[in-house]
Design an enzyme around this catalytic site. Structure first.
Site, mmCIF file in Angstrom:
data_model
loop_
_atom_site.group_PDB
_atom_site.id
_atom_site.type_symbol
_atom_site.label_atom_id
_atom_site.label_comp_id
_atom_site.label_asym_id
_atom_site.label_seq_id
_atom_site.Cartn_x
_atom_site.Cartn_y
_atom_site.Cartn_z
ATOM 1 C CG HIS A 164 26.703 3.292 38.198
ATOM 2 N ND1 HIS A 164 27.513 2.123 38.544
ATOM 3 C CD2 HIS A 164 27.482 4.449 38.409
ATOM 4 C CE1 HIS A 164 28.797 2.716 39.000
ATOM 5 N NE2 HIS A 164 28.475 4.004 38.888
ATOM 6 C CG ASP A 206 28.744 12.047 36.588
ATOM 7 O OD1 ASP A 206 28.896 10.740 36.449
ATOM 8 O OD2 ASP A 206 29.628 12.638 37.103
HETATM 9 C C1 SDX Z 1 30.273 7.239 36.251
HETATM 10 O O1 SDX Z 1 31.732 2.679 36.910
HETATM 11 C C2 SDX Z 1 31.857 3.586 37.589
HETATM 12 O O2 SDX Z 1 31.593 3.361 39.084
HETATM 13 C C3 SDX Z 1 31.662 4.936 37.181
HETATM 14 C C4 SDX Z 1 31.304 6.265 38.301
HETATM 15 C C5 SDX Z 1 32.812 6.431 38.863
HETATM 16 O O3 SDX Z 1 32.394 6.798 39.847
HETATM 17 O O4 SDX Z 1 33.654 6.096 38.411
HETATM 18 O O5 SDX Z 1 30.537 5.825 38.856
HETATM 19 C C6 SDX Z 1 31.296 7.352 37.265
HETATM 20 O O6 SDX Z 1 30.545 6.895 35.082
HETATM 21 C C7 SDX Z 1 28.642 7.079 36.350
HETATM 22 C C8 SDX Z 1 28.000 7.018 35.198
HETATM 23 C C9 SDX Z 1 27.892 8.235 34.388
HETATM 24 N N1 SDX Z 1 27.166 8.251 33.139
HETATM 25 C C10 SDX Z 1 26.216 8.807 32.638
HETATM 26 O O7 SDX Z 1 25.510 9.207 33.338
HETATM 27 C C11 SDX Z 1 25.668 8.547 31.106
HETATM 28 C C12 SDX Z 1 24.278 8.119 31.045
HETATM 29 N N2 SDX Z 1 24.400 6.587 31.405
HETATM 30 C C13 SDX Z 1 24.516 5.457 30.666
HETATM 31 O O8 SDX Z 1 25.210 5.713 29.393
HETATM 32 C C14 SDX Z 1 24.747 4.149 31.213
HETATM 33 O O9 SDX Z 1 23.827 3.971 32.085
HETATM 34 C C15 SDX Z 1 25.986 3.924 31.695
HETATM 35 C C16 SDX Z 1 27.031 3.733 30.750
HETATM 36 C C17 SDX Z 1 26.391 4.377 32.962
HETATM 37 C C18 SDX Z 1 25.920 2.102 32.257
HETATM 38 O O10 SDX Z 1 25.713 1.574 31.137
HETATM 39 P P1 SDX Z 1 25.450 0.002 30.870
HETATM 40 O O11 SDX Z 1 25.674 -0.591 32.233
HETATM 41 O O12 SDX Z 1 26.028 -0.402 29.662
HETATM 42 O O13 SDX Z 1 23.840 0.025 30.832
HETATM 43 P P2 SDX Z 1 23.028 -0.952 30.068
HETATM 44 O O14 SDX Z 1 23.293 -0.805 28.489
HETATM 45 O O15 SDX Z 1 23.102 -2.126 30.761
HETATM 46 O O16 SDX Z 1 21.557 -0.674 30.327
HETATM 47 C C19 SDX Z 1 20.579 -1.557 30.533
HETATM 48 C C20 SDX Z 1 19.133 -0.716 29.994
HETATM 49 C C21 SDX Z 1 19.802 -0.631 28.315
HETATM 50 O O17 SDX Z 1 18.225 -0.726 27.756
HETATM 51 P P3 SDX Z 1 17.988 -2.114 26.799
HETATM 52 O O18 SDX Z 1 19.016 -2.381 25.801
HETATM 53 O O19 SDX Z 1 17.993 -3.278 27.976
HETATM 54 O O20 SDX Z 1 16.557 -1.641 26.389
HETATM 55 O O21 SDX Z 1 19.094 0.533 30.348
HETATM 56 C C22 SDX Z 1 19.248 1.513 29.190
HETATM 57 C C23 SDX Z 1 20.122 0.788 27.958
HETATM 58 O O22 SDX Z 1 19.803 1.258 26.885
HETATM 59 N N3 SDX Z 1 20.038 2.460 29.649
HETATM 60 C C24 SDX Z 1 19.614 3.694 29.559
HETATM 61 C C25 SDX Z 1 20.422 4.557 30.390
HETATM 62 N N4 SDX Z 1 21.413 3.723 30.944
HETATM 63 C C26 SDX Z 1 21.170 2.696 30.495
HETATM 64 N N5 SDX Z 1 18.589 4.235 29.101
HETATM 65 C C27 SDX Z 1 18.472 5.610 28.990
HETATM 66 N N6 SDX Z 1 19.373 6.420 29.805
HETATM 67 C C28 SDX Z 1 20.264 6.134 30.310
HETATM 68 N N7 SDX Z 1 21.041 6.861 31.228
#
Ligand code: SDX
Length: 437
Positions: free
Chosen positions: A314, A372
């Site tokens: 998140h 989710d």
């Molecule tokens: C919702 O904003 C809100 O409030 C949204 C929400 C709402 O109620 O409105 O809460 C609803 O959208 C919840 C989120 C649902 N999405 C997912 O479940 C999709 C999977 N999650 C991701 O795509 C991701 O975690 C996000 C999009 C939610 C957040 O992305 P960020 O903040 O851009 O995460 P990041 O890229 O800063 O992450 C840091 C690291 C990265 O790795 P490094 O580059 O540091 O090596 O964590 C990794 C990312 O690659 N990472 C993940 C991951 N999420 C982040 N790796 C694997 N699986 C994941 N899900």
């Protein structure tokens, strides 16, 4: 006290190296949570912008609706913890809270519920929009189109500067979006639309419109109605997430509320946002068995794969999403009520959560289950097709979107949203005739 205020007040002085230009930036305190540097004069005084792609460190507005502390997993709606609202409140009561700032007393609650129930039907001609869609259209495409089309029907509530128009538009959207969502589902399965019934509660009425057929009586299971109402509460609002920011930006131009909510629906559809619940189920189905969890997680950790663990991580929560815990509890209740002893999807999800939370890759990145991760499992057990999961998210979030829209419109300091950029393209150059290229 949850989220004790950071040091509010004060200022910082920024001096541009190599020049005598400097600016004093005041620090504005919140009631809880981080203070903000008010940089509105930065460009005029220093000739520079701030740079924050994705706005992860930028406060775009002053809001009193929802507070999130991502580090300790706190979510408050007008100060009330989500755990208490999910256990003790109802979706329409939370809607009143988000829109008007306080839990309603008995009279206010009765009036608010009556106001919503009086608007549940849609204009009969709105039904014709559905005929233009293929039966296999994604219901979110239908929602974008039909909710946006509401602007063409309700001309008597489009003056955003008229409080009475804002009030009626809010009632119309909260009341009609579930009706349109149920119509999108019925259209996709070739069944006749079911009219709303105003003798039923909000969630009960939605389940009725989704599942009843004109040919026979249909009784909504009260446990499922309660679970649906709680799921709506958990999805109602969430500070300045991507779709809410979309609604605010659209609304800042003076666009009508129906068009703004349609923009929010479009933004929510993405798999990184509200589309994640649908993506979680697809991911679990592809994994298929707990033996495949660890190999799958290895592909997620391999940057060349661009795979993500859907339902994890998140932008704000770097701890458990408090909604995920409540959702998991509801999962067990619904499965028990439905007599589903062991749901392989739930077992797989719980095993995956356990494995992921012991894996350094996820622990180091503070990736926890979000709202989710479990919602799809409940919704599947309740009989919803995967394609309807994000539609349900949109039904609930309409309340948050319209509350945030109302707050923005009523904020005397609000102006049209207009982010800037750092330009890294070509400097000025002259046109080159075709025969010289
Ligand atoms: C919702 O904003 C809100 O409030 C949204 C929400 C709402 O109620 O409105 O809460 C609803 O959208 C919840 C989120 C649902 N999405 C997912 O479940 C999709 C999977 N999650 C991701 O795509 C991701 O975690 C996000 C999009 C939610 C957040 O992305 P960020 O903040 O851009 O995460 P990041 O890229 O800063 O992450 C840091 C690291 C990265 O790795 P490094 O580059 O540091 O090596 O964590 C990794 C990312 O690659 N990472 C993940 C991951 N999420 C982040 N790796 C694997 N699986 C994941 N899900």
């Amino acid at each position: 006290m949850t989220g004790t205020p950071t040091t509010g007040g004060g200022s910082i002085t920024i001096t541009l190296d190599g020049t005598n230009r400097k600016v004093t930036v005041p620090l504005l305190p919140g009631s809880i949570g981080p203070s903000v540097f008010d940089i509105r004069k930065l460009y005029n005084d220093l000739g520079v912008f701030t740079y924050d792609p994705g706005y992860g460190g930028t406060a775009a507005c002053d809001s009193k609706i929802t507070y999130i502390d991502g580090d300790i997993g706190v979510l408050l709606h007008r100060g009330y913890p989500i755990e208490q609202l999910a256990e003790k409140s109802t979706f329409l009561e939370v809607a009143h809270l988000l829109l008007n700032g306080n839990l309603p007393n008995a009279r206010e609650k009765a009036e608010f519920e009556a106001g919503v129930l009086r608007h549940t039907m849609v204009h009969e001609q709105l039904r014709r929009f559905f005929d233009g869609f293929r039966r296999d259209a994604h219901p979110m495409a239908v929602m974008c189109g039909v909710v946006g089309a509401m602007s063409a029907f309700y001309h008597d509530s489009l003056d955003i500067n008229d409080p009475e128009h804002r009030r009626i538009s809010a009632f119309r959207l909260i009341a009609k979006v579930p009706t349109i969502a149920a119509m999108a589902y019925k259209y996709s399965i070739g069944q006749p639309f079911v009219y709303p019934r105003n003798d039923l509660g909000y969630a009960e009425n939605f389940l009725y419109m989704m599942n009843a057929v004109p040919a026979e009586p249909y009784h909504v299971n009260p446990v499922l109605a309660r679970a649906m109402d709680r799921i709506f509460i958990l999805h109602a609002d969430h500070e300045q997430n991507a779709s809410t920011s979309t609604v605010r930006l659209a609304g800042s131009t003076g666009a009508n509320p129906f068009a703004c909510i349609a923009a929010g629906i479009a933004s929510l559809w993405g798999p990184a946002h509200g589309g994640a619940n649908e993506a979680v189920l697809k991911m679990l189905a592809e994994i298929g068995h707990v033996d495949n969890v660890k190999p799958f997680l290895e592909t997620v950790k391999d940057k060349n794969n661009h795979a993500r663990l859907m339902g994890f991580g998140h932008r704000v929560y770097k701890n458990y999403d408090p909604r995920a815990k409540i959702m998991q509890q509801s999962c067990h209740e619904v499965l028990r009520e439905l007599g589903i002893k062991d749901d392989p999807m739930l077992d797989l999800a719980m095993e995956m959560e356990k494995i992921a939370l012991s894996d350094p890759y996820f622990v180091e990145r503070k990736l926890y289950p979000n709202v989710d991760f479990y919602s799809g499992i409940i919704l599947k057990a309740m009989g919803f097709p995967t394609s309807m999961f994000t539609v349900l998210f949109a039904v609930a979030r309409t309340v948050g979107w319209i509350s945030q829209w109302k707050e923005m419109i009523e904020d005397p300091s609000q102006r049209i949203g207009r982010p800037r950029q750092v330009y890294t393209g070509p400097t000025q150059r002259d046109y080159v005739p075709l025969d010289q290229r």
